[in-house]
Design an enzyme around this catalytic site. Structure first.
Site, PDB file in Angstrom:
ATOM      1  N   LYS A   1      60.595 -61.081  68.367  1.00  0.00           N
ATOM      2  CA  LYS A   1      58.842 -60.433  68.170  1.00  0.00           C
ATOM      3  C   LYS A   1      59.260 -58.937  68.202  1.00  0.00           C
ATOM      4  CE  LYS A   1      57.326 -62.117  72.075  1.00  0.00           C
ATOM      5  NZ  LYS A   1      58.269 -63.051  72.655  1.00  0.00           N
TER       6      LYS A   1
ATOM      7  N   ARG B   1      49.699 -63.485  76.428  1.00  0.00           N
ATOM      8  CA  ARG B   1      50.398 -64.433  76.776  1.00  0.00           C
ATOM      9  C   ARG B   1      50.055 -65.796  77.479  1.00  0.00           C
ATOM     10  NH1 ARG B   1      55.291 -60.822  76.910  1.00  0.00           N
ATOM     11  NH2 ARG B   1      57.182 -61.824  77.588  1.00  0.00           N
TER      12      ARG B   1
ATOM     13  N   ARG C   1      71.781 -59.844  74.368  1.00  0.00           N
ATOM     14  CA  ARG C   1      70.919 -58.808  74.344  1.00  0.00           C
ATOM     15  C   ARG C   1      71.312 -57.534  75.304  1.00  0.00           C
ATOM     16  NH1 ARG C   1      64.346 -59.822  73.975  1.00  0.00           N
ATOM     17  NH2 ARG C   1      64.630 -60.039  76.232  1.00  0.00           N
TER      18      ARG C   1
ATOM     19  N   ARG D   1      69.087 -56.630  80.408  1.00  0.00           N
ATOM     20  CA  ARG D   1      67.992 -56.630  81.292  1.00  0.00           C
ATOM     21  C   ARG D   1      68.108 -57.499  82.426  1.00  0.00           C
ATOM     22  NH1 ARG D   1      62.929 -57.578  77.092  1.00  0.00           N
ATOM     23  NH2 ARG D   1      62.580 -58.781  78.739  1.00  0.00           N
TER      24      ARG D   1
ATOM     25  N   ARG E   1      61.887 -68.032  81.870  1.00  0.00           N
ATOM     26  CA  ARG E   1      60.890 -67.404  80.905  1.00  0.00           C
ATOM     27  C   ARG E   1      60.590 -68.462  80.045  1.00  0.00           C
ATOM     28  NH1 ARG E   1      64.251 -62.675  79.252  1.00  0.00           N
ATOM     29  NH2 ARG E   1      62.600 -62.225  78.031  1.00  0.00           N
TER      30      ARG E   1
HETATM   31  P1  AMP Z   1      58.992 -58.991  77.262  1.00  0.00           P
HETATM   32  O1  AMP Z   1      59.619 -57.588  77.024  1.00  0.00           O
HETATM   33  O2  AMP Z   1      57.955 -59.139  76.434  1.00  0.00           O
HETATM   34  O3  AMP Z   1      59.716 -60.216  77.380  1.00  0.00           O
HETATM   35  O4  AMP Z   1      58.209 -58.799  78.728  1.00  0.00           O
HETATM   36  C1  AMP Z   1      59.089 -58.780  79.800  1.00  0.00           C
HETATM   37  C2  AMP Z   1      58.046 -59.335  81.100  1.00  0.00           C
HETATM   38  O5  AMP Z   1      57.191 -58.212  81.363  1.00  0.00           O
HETATM   39  C3  AMP Z   1      57.575 -60.624  81.131  1.00  0.00           C
HETATM   40  O6  AMP Z   1      58.709 -61.710  81.397  1.00  0.00           O
HETATM   41  C4  AMP Z   1      56.415 -60.636  82.062  1.00  0.00           C
HETATM   42  O7  AMP Z   1      56.926 -60.478  83.478  1.00  0.00           O
HETATM   43  C5  AMP Z   1      55.970 -59.012  81.615  1.00  0.00           C
HETATM   44  N1  AMP Z   1      54.926 -58.997  80.826  1.00  0.00           N
HETATM   45  C6  AMP Z   1      54.977 -58.560  79.488  1.00  0.00           C
HETATM   46  N2  AMP Z   1      53.821 -58.915  78.754  1.00  0.00           N
HETATM   47  C7  AMP Z   1      53.064 -59.608  79.494  1.00  0.00           C
HETATM   48  C8  AMP Z   1      51.923 -60.310  79.466  1.00  0.00           C
HETATM   49  N3  AMP Z   1      51.250 -60.138  78.404  1.00  0.00           N
HETATM   50  N4  AMP Z   1      51.434 -60.827  80.524  1.00  0.00           N
HETATM   51  C9  AMP Z   1      51.993 -60.974  81.785  1.00  0.00           C
HETATM   52  N5  AMP Z   1      53.317 -60.409  81.876  1.00  0.00           N
HETATM   53  C10 AMP Z   1      53.698 -59.690  80.899  1.00  0.00           C
END
Ligand code: AMP
Length: 216
Positions: A14, A89, A128, A161, A172
């Site tokens: 994404k 989400r 990654r 990360r 996740r």
């Molecule tokens: P991402 O970079 O999109 O994989 O997000 C990393 C982490 O940020 C996720 O595993 C969540 O802990 C948190 N996070 C990001 N976006 C959301 C969201 N819309 N709702 C809740 N937690 C989020």
């Protein structure tokens, strides 16, 4: 104002697809994960409160995210086009997004779902690498930096990360299946779901999305 939503499991690409589209158009890439990581780095109360959820691979409480999105839309010009990567989400966030869109005169959609087989996802997440300084993303095999371990953009040392470790990746993916995957039927019912095969390289995926956004 227009909000295009990117859906798909962690590692589906994404962020990469949204970044490529943003580079080719005037649309703005909005990654809630990157916003939270930045808030944490700056030590803001919201960032510090989000830390434990993010490190475990769980979802940060909805109110934090909805407040962040409200602030973004409040400050945005009326003709802005956003590429939302990582929000909504779950169904509560999708409902909040519809409500905010109504409030700000924005449209939501299409919802672009990036589809990738699970073995590809595991390989992508395991390789990654991210730049802790400027946020640029790389992959040891499919998108390596010019100099191993060093960010092409700002020269900082790349890191894994915290939530890309194998046990966290598994959690996740479970969170995605349980909480985020139901959004596919949410947007299907709204008539705005577009599925894209995202197992190919990043440019091919971006080309496919550009194609249908342009109505081809
Ligand atoms: P991402 O970079 O999109 O994989 O997000 C990393 C982490 O940020 C996720 O595993 C969540 O802990 C948190 N996070 C990001 N976006 C959301 C969201 N819309 N709702 C809740 N937690 C989020």
């Amino acid at each position: 104002m227009k909000i295009i939503v990117f859906l798909g499991a962690p590692g589906a690409g994404k962020g990469t697809a949204a970044a490529r589209l943003a580079a080719r158009t005037s649309a703005v890439h909005v990654s809630t994960g990157a916003m939270l990581r930045d808030a944490l780095k700056r030590g803001t109360p919201a960032g510090l409160a989000a830390k434990s959820y993010m490190e475990s691979g769980g979802l940060v409480p909805d109110e934090t995210l909805v407040d962040m999105i409200r602030e973004l839309l409040t400050e945005a010009p009326k003709d802005a086009v956003f590429l939302f990567d990582g929000f909504p989400r779950n169904e509560k966030q999708a409902a909040a997004l519809d409500m905010l869109a109504g409030e700000f005169g924005a449209t939501v959609g299409p919802a672009v779902c990036l589809e990738v087989p699970e073995d590809v996802i595991m390989a992508r997440l395991g390789g990654r690498r991210v730049c802790p300084s400027c946020g640029a993303g790389f992959h040891v095999e499919s998108m390596p930096p010019k100099k191993e371990g060093i960010c092409d953009v700002c020269g900082a040392e790349l890191t894994v990360r915290a939530d890309d470790r194998p046990e966290t990746i598994r959690h996740r993916l479970e969170v995605y299946e349980k909480q985020t995957a139901p959004l596919l039927s949410w947007y299907e019912k709204a008539g705005s779901l577009r599925r894209v095969d995202a197992s190919g390289d990043a440019d091919a995926v971006a080309d496919a999305i550009m194609g249908f956004l342009a109505g081809k």
